[in-house]
Write an enzyme that holds these catalytic residues in place. Structure first.
Site, PDB file in Angstrom:
ATOM      1  N   ASP A 190      50.895 -35.948-100.102  1.00  0.00           N
ATOM      2  CA  ASP A 190      50.593 -35.365-101.398  1.00  0.00           C
ATOM      3  C   ASP A 190      49.498 -34.337-101.122  1.00  0.00           C
ATOM      4  OD1 ASP A 190      49.655 -34.629-103.861  1.00  0.00           O
ATOM      5  OD2 ASP A 190      49.304 -36.665-104.610  1.00  0.00           O
TER       6      ASP A 190
ATOM      7  N   ASN B 153      48.567 -31.962-103.152  1.00  0.00           N
ATOM      8  CA  ASN B 153      47.977 -31.482-104.402  1.00  0.00           C
ATOM      9  C   ASN B 153      47.958 -29.957-104.461  1.00  0.00           C
ATOM     10  OD1 ASN B 153      47.217 -33.534-106.344  1.00  0.00           O
ATOM     11  ND2 ASN B 153      45.930 -34.380-104.724  1.00  0.00           N
TER      12      ASN B 153
ATOM     13  N   GLU C 198      48.128 -43.228-101.765  1.00  0.00           N
ATOM     14  CA  GLU C 198      47.595 -44.078-102.840  1.00  0.00           C
ATOM     15  C   GLU C 198      48.076 -45.524-102.709  1.00  0.00           C
ATOM     16  OE1 GLU C 198      47.277 -42.937-106.910  1.00  0.00           O
ATOM     17  OE2 GLU C 198      46.864 -40.833-106.439  1.00  0.00           O
TER      18      GLU C 198
END
Length: 386
Positions: A273, A275, A126
């Site tokens: 990440d 998730n 991100e």
């Protein structure tokens, strides 16, 4: 009497106007200098962060580790493109002071946090393109780190990998977008054919803009030591376990191509990440090397989107930081979603830098906060070659 000379410096500041007065007063054959500071509030003066969640962690990372070791960091830093929305301010992070979601505030905290980790490898998710170019790359360059960036095709954010220049040189880059690679690379032909049997799922997979960043690094002191460093951010939806399994299958095939075919048997460090909690299919697949056709994640979004297939990869990967209670802590959710997977045949864990205490994380209810710049927590570990 000689009049005192006075110059006024007024730096621009959104919150506080500062006037620095330098007084030069001649007399008795010498000059005396005095500095006066005037603070003028031109708006509400907000509180600073106080004690930060990473202050105690910096006590473990004051020095760069030796040449036989590698300090790795994985961190979803919360893209500004998501933090700066009305939805984020009112629904996702209503507990966070609005000024603490501002880009300048968060970037200052983030640069302080990352600099204090004295890392050799930093994998970030991100990352806004402008933040990489204007903020992170220049700041970390000053601490001896070289940065690489891979943007998501449909968005303004992506992945960044930084490596310490005096420890590593970059041999090659092998970044891909999952959807594009699945369609165009012969490597994924079999997976693509299997996926074609499930058109609804196939369409969802191909709509995703998720990417994989793969960098091959070589030790500057021992050229025989090379590393395949992978970095990713998988699809986020709670019911998207089947999509994440496909993405991980593409990722593992691609990493295998780099770390087995192009650079035979080089160690892998896979950060990101994901998730995915430790009970998920994606985590199980990465850790065990295989996934059964009847795993519940194949029906994560109901029977109508079932897509059963058997997947495998050849690596022996270990979560270097274990399975923390959480790496993401927001108002409505907390769980372990981030990992640093390492090649257990070639690397071992020297130390894991403790995560902030639950008390520190919840001081301001949840993340992000005035003392923590993201809704995720950085993972940090020291690794060494076996």
């Amino acid at each position: 009497e000689a009049a005192a000379a006075e110059r006024v410096f007024t730096p621009s500041n959104a919150l506080v106007g500062l006037r620095l007065k330098l007084r030069c007063t001649p007399g008795d054959g010498e000059q005396r200098y005095g500095l006066a500071l005037e603070v003028e509030s031109s708006g509400p003066v907000e509180a600073g962060p106080g004690a930060c969640t990473f202050d105690a962690r910096h006590l473990y990372t004051k020095k760069v580790c030796g040449h036989g070791s590698v300090r790795a960091v994985s961190y979803n830093i919360l893209a500004d493109t998501y933090a700066q929305t009305e939805f984020s301010r009112t629904v996702l992070y209503p507990y966070c002071a609005p000024y603490a979601l501002e880009i300048d505030y968060r970037q200052n905290l983030l640069k302080k946090e990352l600099a204090g980790y004295s890392a050799d490898l930093i994998c970030l998710q991100e990352v806004d393109k402008s933040v990489f170019v204007d903020s992170l790359a220049p700041a970390l360059d000053a601490f001896g780190l070289e940065g690489l960036f891979k943007i998501k095709e449909k968005q303004h954010e992506g992945l960044a990998t930084f490596y310490r220049r005096d420890k590593f040189g970059l041999l090659s880059r092998h970044d891909i977008a999952f959807s594009e690679a699945l369609l165009s690379e012969p490597l994924h032909k079999e997976l693509c054919e299997q996926l074609a049997k499930y058109p609804v799922v196939q369409e969802k997979v191909l709509q995703r803009s998720s990417v994989l960043q793969v960098s091959v690094l070589q030790s500057t002191t021992d050229p025989s030591r090379k590393l395949c460093v992978a970095n990713t951010h998988l699809y986020w939806h709670p019911k998207g376990g089947n999509i994440r399994l496909i993405q991980i299958a593409v990722a593992m095939s691609h990493i295998k191509h780099v770390a087995c075919d192009l650079y035979p048997s080089i160690p892998v460090i896979f950060c990101g990440d994901f998730n995915s909690t430790p009970s998920s299919g994606a985590y199980s697949f990465i850790s065990s090397g295989g996934i059964a056709e009847d795993h519940e994640d194949w029906v994560s979004n109901g029977e109508e989107e079932r897509c059963s297939m058997s997947l495998s990869h050849p690596f022996k990967l270990l979560s270097a930081c274990g399975e923390p209670a959480y790496t993401n802590y927001v108002g409505g959710f907390h769980g372990c979603l981030d990992y640093i997977f390492i090649d257990r045949n070639a690397l071992e864990v020297e130390q894991v830098i403790p995560l902030p205490s639950h008390e520190e994380i919840t001081t301001h209810q949840a993340l992000p906060s005035v003392s923590h710049p993201s809704d995720h927590i950085a993972l940090i570990c020291d690794l060494k070659w076996k």
